[in-house]
Structure formats: structure tokens, C-alpha cells
Design an enzyme around this catalytic site. Sequence first.
Site, short mmCIF file in Angstrom:
data_model
loop_
_atom_site.label_atom_id
_atom_site.label_comp_id
_atom_site.label_asym_id
_atom_site.label_seq_id
_atom_site.Cartn_x
_atom_site.Cartn_y
_atom_site.Cartn_z
CG ASP A 26 -1.89 1.10 1.29
OD1 ASP A 26 -2.75 1.16 0.40
OD2 ASP A 26 -1.82 1.91 2.24
CD GLU B 283 16.43 -14.46 3.47
OE1 GLU B 283 15.83 -15.01 4.42
OE2 GLU B 283 17.06 -13.39 3.60
#
Length: 579
Positions: free
Chosen positions: A233, A285
Site C-alpha cells: 500500500d 530466501e
Amino acid sequence: MPEIAPLLGESLTSPAAFHTPLHAPHEEDQWWRSSVIYQVYPRSFRDSNGDGTGDLPGITGELARLAELSIDAVWLSPFYTSPQRDGGYDVADYCDVDPRFGTLGDFDALVGRADALGIRVIVDLVPNHCSSDHTLFQAALAAPAGSPERAMFIFRDGRGEDGSIPPNNWQSHFGGPAWTRTVAADGAPGQWYLHLFDSSQPDFDWDNPAVRAEFERVLRFWLDRGVGGFRVDVAHALIKAEGLPDWGGRADGGSTEGFPGWEAPMFGQDEVHAIYRRWRAILAEYDGERILCAEASIDPLPRLTDWVRADEMHQAFNFAYLHHPWNAHALRDVISSSLTAFDAVAAPTTWVLSNHDVVRHTSRFGLTDGTPRGGDGIGHSDPQPDLHTGLARARAASLAMFALPGGIYLYQGEELGLPDHTSMPDDARQDPTFARTGGERIGRDGCRVPLPWRADQPSSGFGGADSTAAPWLPQPEGWAGFARDVQAADPDSTLSLYRTALQLRRDLRLGAGSLSWSRPFEQSDVVAFLNGEVLVVLNMGEFAAPLPPGTVIAASTPGAVEDGLLVPDACVWILSTAG
């Protein structure tokens, strides 16, 4: 249409009739480059317990219906703990579920069900600001000026001899000043804090490493629970210009005469990109290609693509496309400029026509006197849309969008052809924009009305057969006519159009394709382009347009083609042999 009338027949689909492709097909197996992602506004999607508010179990129970739309992911608007002063975008706890929506266990069940259906779950991250109820902000209010607690936010002394003038002239995106002055326990006035949105949404200070560490913790919390990524956002606003200088442009960072939007000190600062590079590394990751999508209100398009460079976000919302008028020349221009800009950084373009912040495109395309700006709705005293025209255009625009290469975002209920609630009583409105502007701006409640599921149940099935609670926002009259069960049984419904066209998009790999403009149509009110074997023709003019021979495999309305002509406000896909 005299400029194309002589060009009937094979000339419309011969290879010479098309420009060089603007966008090359991609072969990489990266789901997000051609994804269809469905936005769920949890409070209004489905109420599982009959209390008038949508919830996570309600979403889980209907995921199979969404899978019928051939989607790749759902994006959930905020479901975190929140006082709901701004529809959940005022977050009080980023790592928990608000009780009105369920529990963390309910969230885990949703992710598990989505995974079984081959759907990823993307969550909304709100990093620019939090709720004033957040423990970090409450600690800041209780701490003295210059403390580590206050350094998490943007507190400043006021100007003037007594500090009674705000630190600068910035205005809130929702109307009114962007600064609120604190008051000490003894009633003495204190420092001011910045809030680009409502006064209950204080901005974090992203120059502070502690803020960055906190949000890296939040990212990992949800990644560990299996989310497929984050919609970010206000991704353009985290860093403010040094010194917080005054600004003479619009409150939303847009341009006014003499103040180009790209100079706005509260938006689009270069330092923000280091944050997203770090986040991209964190996502890397984890397995399964987790993604970041930016809500970045940045102009022009080549500048917006800074957010989607190879080491930053995967996607960014294309607001230039969302706000295009019903005009063929404007649509061709924004599609071409979008593909050119995003191709320059090897990123996919996203296409979107509706979301929780704008008037639904069924209503928007039914207006004859202009389009409301983002964040504004249509009120009962405003000119009302022509919903017959609006729905025809919305269906045509959606079908054309489904054939574009890149990613697509859908907003819940658009597959039902829902319009905005334009006659909502003022006393039912909850958007802070309406209150902060004294009703001058209507706000976004009209596009957030709870969905209709079953025509013969209370509240059109939003809360189930036994629900007696009124929905949190009132539904307009006639809502039952849009109900999903009614449309599922109608082969000509908007729902059936979405199901059929989105399955074709997947089968024909149109999202991974290319785009070549048709030369014969390029100066007309008809938008025509080729993607693979599909010729897309969208008539945005006032007169019927000639079509080449071929098999129509999708049409926006049952009567789209008459005597070999495409009627106005209609779109078709034709199997083509051009190449």
C-alpha cells in the site's frame, strides 16, 4: 466508419495489416508475469456467521467459486487487527487477525484450501502508516520529544512563537491538514505528527532503521505462514524529502500549474528503492516465487517502472490504464506507452479496471459528464450513470483487457457486473474522506458494498439463509438481480463471460503473448490488436464497424455481431491466421 469500410475481408488480417509487435512473448516459467489475481475485500466478500461482516471463513468457503475464474492468486485487503476507521488500512497489529474476521487459525485454513485449489494468497501490507491504536504509536505519545519511541514516527515542533502552526503546509489525502498536534496529560499542546491520510493513521519514519527492522519482521511472519507475496500500500510514500519542505501541488502529490507531480516532497523519493531491494532479497530466501506488487501513484509511466526493476518489485499497478476514458485513441496510447515503458525494464505490465478505491467500471463507463477522481464516488445528488451503457462497455473493456499480455487484477464483484451503490444514504457512509471533507467528496463506500450470492436469501445471500444482521454497508435495491447463483445459471451473464474468457486466456497463453496493432483500424474509434492467433476488436465508437471473416470465439454480449459488423460498445475475439 468511412476510413475502414473499404477494407473488408482478408486485408484486415493479412500480416501486412499489423504493426511490429510492441511486446515480445515470454517463455520463462514465472507465474506472476501473466497472472490473473483476484482482489478480495474481506469485510464485503462473504459473511460466514451472519453478523453482517465478511470474514476469513467466508472467503475459504467460496474459494472454489473463484477457482472457476481461472485465477492464479487472491489478494486480501487488510484483515489485521484494526479499529476500521479506514476500512482496515489503519492497522493496529500487523501480525494478528482482527476478531471480526476470524483467527490466525482461520487464516491458515484459508491458505491451505487455496493451496489445494492451486491458488496463491497475497496479503496487503500497509507500511506507510499504522493505526493510532498501534502500541508503537501509543508508546510514542506517552514518550517525550526526541525519544526513541517518537523516532518511529514523524513528530515535529510547530512553527510560530507558540508552535501553533503546523510544521509545513502538506494536506491529507483524505482532506484537511496532514498534521495533528498532540496534547499532553496536563492539557498542554505538544508536538505535531504527520499523517498523509486520516489523523488516526500516523506515518512511520522510514529513515529510522528500527522501522525497517520491524517491517522485515512482519514480512517474515507472513512468509512463514505460506503467503505468496504482498501488495504494498502507498509504496511511493515511505520516504519523505529531507527537511519536509512546503509543497504547492495537490494534496495527493499530483501536479498543478508550476508544480509537476514528480517534484512532490512526500512521494516518489529515490531512497525508497533501497527498502524494496531489501524486501526482494528476503522473498528470495523462500521457495515458490513470492512476489511484491506496488501501489505506487507515480507519473509518468517510465518513472513508475523504477519500482519494478529486476531487483525490486515484481509488479506495479498501472493506474494510467485504470483511469483511461472510453476513447479508442486514449486506450491505444496508454496500452502502447505501458508496454514500451515496462518492457524497458523487462517487467510485466499489469492491467486493472476496478478496485476498492475507485468507482466500479460498470458505473464509470456509464457516466457522460466525466469520471470521478480516485477516492471519490458518486452520490445520490450527483448525475447518475446509465447502467445499460455502463455494463455493455464494462463487459467489452474487460474482454479486451483479458487478451492483453501481462498480468491482470480483478476486483471482487466485477465478474458479476456490479455497479457502485450511487444512492447510499449519507448517514451510512464510513469512508473518512466523506467526513473529513464535510461531504464534499463522497468517498469510496459505493464500490465496497457486500456482494450478492443468492437471490432468494436475506441481504442477497451475503450472510447466508439464516442471517438477520444488516450488512455493514447497505446494499442497493435490485442487488439480488446480480446474485452469483442467478448468473451461474445464465450462459449470457457477466459471470459466464468472465469464466469463458479467462479460461480461453489461460488455454491460449495470451498473458504470455505479444501485441500488434491493426493498421486499418488505428485512426478509427475501433481498438484492434493481434495476440498470437487471436484478433481482438473493441468498438468504442458510435457506429457499427466491419469485421474480417473468421470464427468468433468470445463476445462481450450475445448480440455483439450483426451482419458481419461489430456493434458499438462491444468486443469480440476472432481466430486469425495473420502472423
